[in-house]
Each structure stands twice: as structure tokens, then as C-alpha cells.
Write an enzyme that holds these catalytic residues in place. Structure first.
Site, short mmCIF file in Angstrom:
data_model
loop_
_atom_site.label_atom_id
_atom_site.label_comp_id
_atom_site.label_asym_id
_atom_site.label_seq_id
_atom_site.Cartn_x
_atom_site.Cartn_y
_atom_site.Cartn_z
N HIS A 1 -7.95 9.39 -1.77
CA HIS A 1 -7.31 9.38 -0.44
C HIS A 1 -8.16 10.05 0.63
O HIS A 1 -8.28 9.55 1.76
CB HIS A 1 -5.94 10.05 -0.55
CG HIS A 1 -4.96 9.62 0.48
ND1 HIS A 1 -3.60 9.61 0.26
CD2 HIS A 1 -5.11 9.17 1.74
CE1 HIS A 1 -2.97 9.18 1.34
NE2 HIS A 1 -3.87 8.91 2.26
N LYS B 1 -3.02 5.92 -4.18
CA LYS B 1 -4.15 6.80 -3.87
C LYS B 1 -4.00 8.18 -4.52
O LYS B 1 -2.89 8.68 -4.67
CB LYS B 1 -4.30 6.97 -2.36
CG LYS B 1 -4.28 5.66 -1.58
CD LYS B 1 -4.35 5.90 -0.07
CE LYS B 1 -3.99 4.65 0.69
NZ LYS B 1 -2.54 4.45 0.83
N ASP C 1 0.84 -1.21 0.00
CA ASP C 1 0.00 0.00 0.00
C ASP C 1 0.87 1.25 0.00
O ASP C 1 1.72 1.42 0.87
CB ASP C 1 -0.89 0.00 1.24
CG ASP C 1 -1.80 1.21 1.31
OD1 ASP C 1 -2.98 1.10 0.92
OD2 ASP C 1 -1.35 2.29 1.77
N TYR D 1 2.56 10.08 -0.24
CA TYR D 1 3.68 9.55 0.55
C TYR D 1 5.03 9.90 -0.07
O TYR D 1 6.07 9.78 0.59
CB TYR D 1 3.59 8.02 0.68
CG TYR D 1 2.36 7.50 1.38
CD1 TYR D 1 1.47 8.35 2.05
CD2 TYR D 1 2.07 6.14 1.37
CE1 TYR D 1 0.34 7.85 2.68
CE2 TYR D 1 0.94 5.64 2.01
CZ TYR D 1 0.07 6.50 2.65
OH TYR D 1 -1.05 5.99 3.26
#
Length: 282
Positions: free
Chosen positions: A106, A73, A43, A48
């Protein structure tokens, strides 16, 4: 590894590997190590900043593409029809993959941040439905959607979300939202499964862990999967990675499950999808 069947017929491993804050070489090595330990669900997210590292880690693992389940996401500042399509292609390129197994919104647009938040979410979803129809995404879903956001999405959606990834851990597991998702045949996935470390030192969890000769982490993760909720714990330690996936040689009984269900609030992030980017005081 146990898998859950999604409402689109695809299957998702119930235990995966989270990569939040795992960037650059550390990210590459942690993903490679996780796959070697038996994780097949990885994931990540555009926000990120590590999709490139995750893609390199998958490639370095040497496993076949079809044997890895990849989630990424769409960030909340990139919502909208055209933006969704552009951002998806960027993620695909950074990951160096031909398709994504699961693509999530997200965070939903909300009334505080968008004049017409319902339309913004609907436009993003329409783009994702088209990308799925083109074969670029196997499953589409959402993250951090409350019931109000889901109900608005259902007004125009042609495809039901397969997943809703939400904050879910002992002390904050959003019982009513989980029940609503299950009623709609939407699988729930947990982020922050260890309550940002707040589960450690809890007497109830320590007593249950001692009884089963397991760690507090394993008790929390087992509790989550016994709710039929997917988990994506993160760690850069090979020992902790191994521990987090060793969850299938014991079972919590009904009384133990209920004890954990009833724990008072702890570890809540303070992040709420209907007020972002602010946080409530915690």
C-alpha cells in the site's frame, strides 16, 4: 470493458470500483450493486477495514469468482517478510476467497520510518513473490511508490511489479513518474481520480463536459483512461456508479487532453510516500 495487459500476461479492467470508506452493510450493498452495474474490478485494502464486507458483497452478487477481479493491499505498518505472509492470509480469510487477483504494497517503507527501508520493501516483495508462485496471488504490485522506491526494489526483485497505484487526477497526475512506470512496463492505476471533489466547478472541465454532453466526472475519468491508466472511482449511489462506467461512447481530442494536462495543481492530498506518516501542508 476495455482491459490492459499486465507485464505478467494477466489482464485488468481499465475501469474498476473503489471501496475506500465503504464498510459494513453499506460496503456489502455497494459492491453488490457495482457488480450488477457491470464493474468487474473491485479494489479494497486491509487498511480500509472492509475486506469482510467486500467479500460478502462479491458472494451476494452471485457472479462466478473468475468473473471478478479483486485487489487488496498490505498496510505500511505490516511490512517485512513474515508479517507480509501473515497479513496476506488475514486478508484472504476476511475476503473469504481462495486467491487474490492483485496484491499491492500500500505504501513503501521510507528513510524516515525505517533504518533500512530498501531491505524492508525487498523482504515484503520476496514474500509476495512466493505467494504468487504458490498460486495465491495472480499479480503483485505496489502503490504510492516513487521512482526511488521502484529502483531500490528492482535491485532484488525477481518479478517486476505489474501495477503502481498512485494519486492521479486533473491537477496532480505525476507525469514524470507515470512516464517512468510506462518505460518499465508497469501499468499505472489512479486513486482519487476526482481530486477529492476539487474538479467540480473548474471552468475548463465544465466547458469540455458541456461540449460532450457529459458530466465533469465523466470527463475526468475519460481523460485518465485515455492516458492508459486504470481508474477505481467510488460511490454508494447507483446513479453515480452507472455514470462512472459510461465512458466508452465518446473520446477527448488531443487539444482537450492537453488542456486538462495543463490544469494547475488542485486536489492534491498532500500525502507523499517518502515522508509518511506526515503530510505536507496543502
Amino acid at each position: 470493458m476495455k482491459k490492459l495487459i499486465l507485464n505478467d500476461g494477466q489482464k485488468i479492467p481499465i475501469v474498476g470500483f473503489g471501496t475506500y470508506k465503504s464498510t459494513e452493510q453499506e460496503g456489502i450493498e455497494s459492491v453488490k450493486s457495482a457488480i450488477a452495474q457491470g464493474y468487474s474490478l473491485i479494489d479494497t485494502a486491509a487498511a480500509y477495514g472492509n475486506e469482510d464486507a467486500v467479500g460478502k458483497g462479491i458472494k451476494a452478487s452471485g457472479v462466478s469468482r473468475e468473473d471478478v477481479y479483486v485487489t487488496t493491499k498490505l498496510w505500511r505498518e505490516s511490512l517485512g517478510y513474515e508479517s507480509t505472509k501473515k497479513e496476506f492470509e488475514k486478508s484472504l480469510k476476511r475476503l473469504n476467497l481462495d486467491y487474490i487477483d492483485l496484491y499491492l504494497i500500500h505504501w513503501p517503507a521510507n528513510a524516515k520510518n525505517y533504518d533500512n527501508w530498501q531491505q524492508t520493501n525487498a523482504d515484503s516483495w520476496r514474500a509476495m513473490e512466493q505467494l504468487q508462485a504458490e498460486g495465491k496471488i495472480k499479480s503483485i504490485g505496489v502503490s504510492n511508490f516513487f521512482q526511488e522506491h521502484l529502483e531500490a526494489l528492482f535491485e532484488t526483485a525477481q518479478v517486476l511489479p505489474a501495477i503502481n497505484q498512485i494519486e492521479f487526477h486533473p491537477g496532480y497526475w505525476q507525469k514524470d513518474l507515470v512516464a517512468y512506470c510506462k518505460k518499465q512496463n508497469i501499468v499505472v492505476e489512479s486513486w482519487s481520480p476526482l481530486a477529492r471533489g476539487k474538479v467540480f466547478g473548474n471552468g475548463v472541465l465544465e466547458a469540455i463536459a458541456k461540449k460532450h454532453n457529459k458530466s465533469v466526472s465523466q470527463i475526468c475519468l475519460r481523460w485518465i483512461i485515455q492516458h492508459d491508466v486504470v481508474i477505481i472511482p467510488k460511490s454508494t449511489s447507483p446513479e453515480r456508479m452507472a455514470e462512472n462506467i459510461q465512458l466508452f461512447d465518446f473520446e477527448l481530442n488531443i487539444a482537450e487532453m492537453e488542456q486538462i494536462n495543463k490544469l494547475p495543481e488542485m486536489g492534491f492530498s498532500g500525502e507523499l510516500p517518502n515522508i509518511w506518516p506526515d503530510r505536507i501542508k496543502i
